[in-house]
Motif scaffolding. Sequence first.
Motif, PDB file in Angstrom:
ATOM      1  N   ALA A  46       0.812  -1.221   0.000  1.00 27.45           N
ATOM      2  CA  ALA A  46       0.000   0.000   0.000  1.00 27.45           C
ATOM      3  C   ALA A  46       0.846   1.273   0.000  1.00 27.45           C
ATOM      4  O   ALA A  46       0.422   2.290  -0.572  1.00 27.45           O
ATOM      5  N   ILE A  49       1.255   2.885  -3.426  1.00 27.44           N
ATOM      6  CA  ILE A  49       0.087   3.266  -4.222  1.00 27.44           C
ATOM      7  C   ILE A  49      -0.333   4.676  -3.847  1.00 27.44           C
ATOM      8  O   ILE A  49      -0.679   4.954  -2.701  1.00 27.44           O
ATOM      9  N   THR A  50      -0.280   5.565  -4.815  1.00 27.53           N
ATOM     10  CA  THR A  50      -0.661   6.956  -4.554  1.00 27.53           C
ATOM     11  C   THR A  50      -1.935   7.341  -5.307  1.00 27.53           C
ATOM     12  O   THR A  50      -2.691   8.185  -4.838  1.00 27.53           O
ATOM     13  N   LEU A  52      -5.223   5.673  -7.983  1.00 26.04           N
ATOM     14  CA  LEU A  52      -5.864   4.551  -8.651  1.00 26.04           C
ATOM     15  C   LEU A  52      -6.664   5.101  -9.828  1.00 26.04           C
ATOM     16  O   LEU A  52      -7.503   5.983  -9.650  1.00 26.04           O
ATOM     17  N   THR A  60      -7.581   8.793  -4.950  1.00 25.04           N
ATOM     18  CA  THR A  60      -6.533   8.517  -3.967  1.00 25.04           C
ATOM     19  C   THR A  60      -6.961   7.261  -3.216  1.00 25.04           C
ATOM     20  O   THR A  60      -8.151   6.920  -3.198  1.00 25.04           O
ATOM     21  N   PRO A  61      -6.047   6.557  -2.569  1.00 23.80           N
ATOM     22  CA  PRO A  61      -6.430   5.360  -1.816  1.00 23.80           C
ATOM     23  C   PRO A  61      -7.517   5.632  -0.775  1.00 23.80           C
ATOM     24  O   PRO A  61      -8.423   4.823  -0.592  1.00 23.80           O
ATOM     25  N   SER A  62      -7.466   6.777  -0.107  1.00 24.71           N
ATOM     26  CA  SER A  62      -8.489   7.069   0.898  1.00 24.71           C
ATOM     27  C   SER A  62      -9.856   7.331   0.266  1.00 24.71           C
ATOM     28  O   SER A  62     -10.891   7.102   0.896  1.00 24.71           O
ATOM     29  N   VAL A  64     -11.107   5.669  -2.194  1.00 22.20           N
ATOM     30  CA  VAL A  64     -11.697   4.406  -2.651  1.00 22.20           C
ATOM     31  C   VAL A  64     -12.789   3.959  -1.688  1.00 22.20           C
ATOM     32  O   VAL A  64     -13.892   3.598  -2.106  1.00 22.20           O
ATOM     33  N   SER A  65     -12.512   3.995  -0.395  1.00 24.50           N
ATOM     34  CA  SER A  65     -13.533   3.570   0.577  1.00 24.50           C
ATOM     35  C   SER A  65     -14.740   4.487   0.511  1.00 24.50           C
ATOM     36  O   SER A  65     -15.885   4.023   0.605  1.00 24.50           O
TER      37      SER A  65
END
Length: 73
Positions: A46, A49-50, A52, A60-62, A64-65
Motif C-alpha cells: 500500500a 500506491i498513490t 488509482l 486517492t487510496p483514501s 476508494v472507501s
Amino acid sequence: TASWEATGGKVGKPAESLSTDGAVPGHVCLPDQVEVENPPCDYTPAKYITLLFTDLGVLTPSAVSDELIRLYQ
C-alpha cells in the motif's frame, strides 16, 4: 520479453525446437536447478500506491472507501 510454457506457477521446459541447434525463438532455456515463479497475480504494498485510475476517475487510496460506501448505500 521471454515466453515460457508455465504450469502451476513454475516455468516449464520450452516446446519442441523449431531449429537444428535446439533453440526455440522467444524461449529461454534455464538450468534444471533454477526455479522461476510465475504467479497469476502480484502484490503491491500500500505504501507504493498513490493514485488509482478507475472508470470513476482518478482516486486517492483514501477516496476508494468513500466511493465504495457511496456506491453500495
